[in-house]
Design a protein around this motif. Structure first.
Motif, mmCIF file in Angstrom:
data_model
loop_
_atom_site.group_PDB
_atom_site.id
_atom_site.type_symbol
_atom_site.label_atom_id
_atom_site.label_comp_id
_atom_site.label_asym_id
_atom_site.label_seq_id
_atom_site.Cartn_x
_atom_site.Cartn_y
_atom_site.Cartn_z
ATOM 1 N N LEU A 101 -10.125 -10.880 -5.627
ATOM 2 C CA LEU A 101 -10.193 -10.262 -4.299
ATOM 3 C C LEU A 101 -9.684 -11.129 -3.154
ATOM 4 O O LEU A 101 -9.346 -10.607 -2.092
ATOM 5 N N ARG B 250 -6.408 -10.196 -1.232
ATOM 6 C CA ARG B 250 -6.559 -8.992 -0.408
ATOM 7 C C ARG B 250 -7.369 -9.302 0.867
ATOM 8 O O ARG B 250 -7.044 -8.826 1.955
ATOM 9 N N ILE B 251 -8.411 -10.134 0.716
ATOM 10 C CA ILE B 251 -9.234 -10.491 1.882
ATOM 11 C C ILE B 251 -8.395 -11.310 2.869
ATOM 12 O O ILE B 251 -8.431 -11.083 4.080
ATOM 13 N N ASN C 68 -6.218 -9.082 4.819
ATOM 14 C CA ASN C 68 -6.978 -8.403 5.883
ATOM 15 C C ASN C 68 -7.185 -9.330 7.071
ATOM 16 O O ASN C 68 -7.076 -8.915 8.226
ATOM 17 N N ILE C 69 -7.507 -10.592 6.782
ATOM 18 C CA ILE C 69 -7.756 -11.559 7.856
ATOM 19 C C ILE C 69 -6.460 -11.804 8.642
ATOM 20 O O ILE C 69 -6.459 -11.862 9.870
ATOM 21 N N GLU D 14 -5.819 -9.056 10.971
ATOM 22 C CA GLU D 14 -6.718 -9.140 12.119
ATOM 23 C C GLU D 14 -6.221 -10.201 13.110
ATOM 24 O O GLU D 14 -6.224 -9.987 14.320
#
Lengths: 213, 227
Positions: free
Chosen positions: B33, B36-37, B40-41, B44
Motif C-alpha cells: 500500500l 499508493r499512499i 495520495n500524499i 495533496e
C-alpha cells in the motif's frame, strides 16, 4: 453445574439491542461523540471498527485454548493493534480524504473497550461461530448507535443526510449540533430515549407476567 | 518439562509467535500500500503548494488541476495561473522548487516537507518560503495525530496564519499567551492546553528553514537553485 453459554444466534441478537455497545454498555463513546457530525465519517468508522472486531474475535477464538490467563490482555491488544493498523493503512490508500478527516480516531480503535470486551467476554471462551456471530451482532449494534447519533446531528446541524441536502438551504440549521457540544446533546437525548423505551418494555413484561400468574 | 513451561519462553511463546506473524503481515501490507499512499500524499502536497506560496485568499474558491509537475489554478474570477513544481535533492523529507509557468519561469518560492515528534506522534509539515528564503509564506500540516480538541488545533488556519510573513533571520519561539507572543516578531502564540504541540511545530519550522537555507547556499549534487 455447567454454565450456559449463549448460542451463536443469541450472541448475534444480543449485540444489536439487548447488549448494544453504546446504548446499553456505554462503550465506544469516544468515536460515538467524535465522528458523528456527519453520516459518511460515522459509517467509515463503523466499517473500520467492524473489520477489526470481526478479525480480532476470530483470531482470539481460534487460539483461545493456548491463551494464558495472565497474558491474555496482551494477546488481545496485539491482535487488535495489528488489524487497526491494516484498517488505517487501507483507508489512507483507498479513501485518503476520509482517512485525513478521521485523523487519530482510526488508530484510537486500538483502545476501544468495545472490542477488547468482546475478546474477553465471548471469543476467548467460545468457538469461531459464536465469536463471528457476536462480532457481527455488536458491529450492527454499533452501526445502529452511530447512525442514530449522526442522523440527528447531520440533519439538525446541516440539513443534510449522507451529504444529500434534505431541507432547503434557506432553512435555519442548528450549527451547534455539528460542533462538539452537539454530540453530547444528541447522545444524551438518544440515550435517555433508549433507556426510557427499555424500562417501559420491562414494565410491560413484568405486568403481563404478574397477570398470567 | 515444568521448568520449560515456567520459563520466560514457555510463558511468552504465543506472544512471540503472534508478533512474528503479525509483523510479517504488516510488512506485506506496507509494501503493497505504501506506493499508493505516497501518491495520495504527493497529490495533496501539489494541491496545497499554490495556497502556501500565493496565499490562501488567492486560491480561495479556485479550481486546481494537477498534471505531472504542472499545477494550474483558475480563480473564481476566471484568471488562470500555472506553476511548475520540481522536486530537488535534499536532506529534508522533500524540497520543491516552484516557478511560474514553465521550469525556466520566475522562481516563486520553495516548499519543504519537515517532520518531528509532536505530543502524541510524528507531525509532518509543509513549509513555504519565498524564492530568496528570507520569509516564511505559510505552513500546512500534512500529518498529525495530536490530542483531539487540544493539540490537533495546529491544523487550524488561525494558528497556521501566525507563521505567514515571518522573516527567517531568527529562529521562532513560542509564547504561552498573547502577551508573551507580542514581545517578539519571531514569537508564535501557543494553542491553549497544547504548548508541546505548538512548540513541536515551531521546532519543525526552524529545522526545516535552516536546512533549506543551508542547501540553497551549498546545493547538493543535482540541485537546481537558479533564480
Amino acid at each position: 453445574m455447567a454454565v450456559h453459554e449463549p448460542t451463536p444466534l443469541e450472541r448475534f441478537l444480543n449485540g444489536i439491542l439487548p447488549e448494544n455497545p453504546v446504548y446499553r454498555q456505554l462503550l465506544g463513546l469516544c468515536p460515538t461523540l467524535a465522528v458523528t457530525a456527519a453520516m459518511k465519517p460515522a459509517m467509515t468508522m463503523v466499517g473500520a471498527t467492524a473489520f477489526v472486531l470481526i478479525c480480532a474475535n476470530l483470531i482470539t477464538s481460534l487460539i483461545r485454548h493456548l491463551l494464558k490467563p495472565h497474558l491474555r490482555i496482551l494477546v488481545f491488544t496485539l491482535t487488535i493493534a495489528t488489524f487497526v493498523t491494516i484498517a488505517d493503512r487501507t483507508l489512507a490508500a483507498f479513501a485518503y480524504p476520509m482517512s485525513k478527516l478521521l485523523g487519530p480516531y482510526v488508530p484510537l480503535i486500538i483502545v476501544n473497550c468495545m472490542i477488547i470486551s468482546r475478546c474477553e467476554v465471548c471469543s476467548s471462551k467460545q468457538g469461531p461461530k459464536a465469536a463471528l456471530a457476536d462480532a457481527i451482532g455488536v458491529s450492527l449494534g454499533f452501526l445502529l448507535a452511530l447512525a442514530s447519533v449522526a442522523t440527528v446531528r447531520e440533519i439538525l446541524g446541516n440539513g443534510s443526510w449522507f451529504g444529500i441536502q434534505l431541507v432547503p438551504e434557506s432553512f435555519p440549521t442548528l450549527i451547534l449540533m455539528i460542533l462538539p457540544p452537539g454530540a453530547f446533546l444528541a447522545l444524551g437525548s438518544l440515550l435517555g430515549l433508549a433507556t426510557w423505551l427499555g424500562q417501559r418494555r420491562k414494565a410491560r413484561v413484568s405486568e403481563s407476567e404478574a397477570g398470567s400468574a | 518439562m515444568s521448568r520449560l513451561r515456567n520459563s520466560y519462553l514457555g510463558q511468552a511463546w504465543l506472544i512471540l509467535l503472534l508478533a512474528g506473524v503479525f509483523g510479517a503481515l504488516l510488512a506485506a501490507i506496507h509494501l503493497e500500500l505504501s506506493p499508493r499512499i505516497e501518491e495520495n500524499i504527493r497529490a495533496e502536497i501539489m494541491r496545497e503548494i499554490p495556497g502556501l506560496l500565493l496565499g490562501g485568499e488567492a486560491v480561495a474558491g479556485a479550481s486546481i488541476t494537477i498534471v505531472g509537475d504542472q499545477v494550474s489554478i483558475e480563480s473564481a474570477s476566471g484568471e488562470s495561473t500555472s506553476l511548475t513544481v520540481v522536486e530537488q535533492p535534499s536532506e529534508a523529507a522533500a524540497l520543491y522548487r516552484v516557478s511560474e509557468g514553465d521550469p525556466e519561469g520566475r522562481l516563486l518560492g520553495w516548499v519543504a516537507r519537515g517532520q518531528d515528534h509532536g505530543y502524541a506522534d510524528v507531525i509532518e509539515l509543509l513549509v513555504g518560503l519565498t524564492g530568496d528564503t528570507t520569509q516564511i509564506t505559510g505552513i500546512y500540516v500534512l500529518n498529525q495525530k495530536e490530542t483531539p480538541a487540544l493539540g490537533d488545533g495546529i491544523v487550524r488556519s488561525d494558528f497556521r496564519q501566525h507563521f505567514a510573513g515571518i522573516a527567517t533571520d531568527s529562529p521562532l519561539t513560542v509564547g504561552r499567551n498573547a502577551e508573551e507572543a507580542a514581545q517578539s516578531p519571531y514569537s508564535i502564540q501557543a494553542l491553549t492546553g497544547a504548548t508541546v504541540s505548538s512548540r513541536s511545530v515551531c521546532n519543525i519550522v526552524n529545522d526545516t528553514v535552516a536546512l533549506v537555507k543551508t542547501e540553497i547556499a551549498e546545493p547538493l549534487e543535482g540541485f537546481d537553485g537558479r533564480p
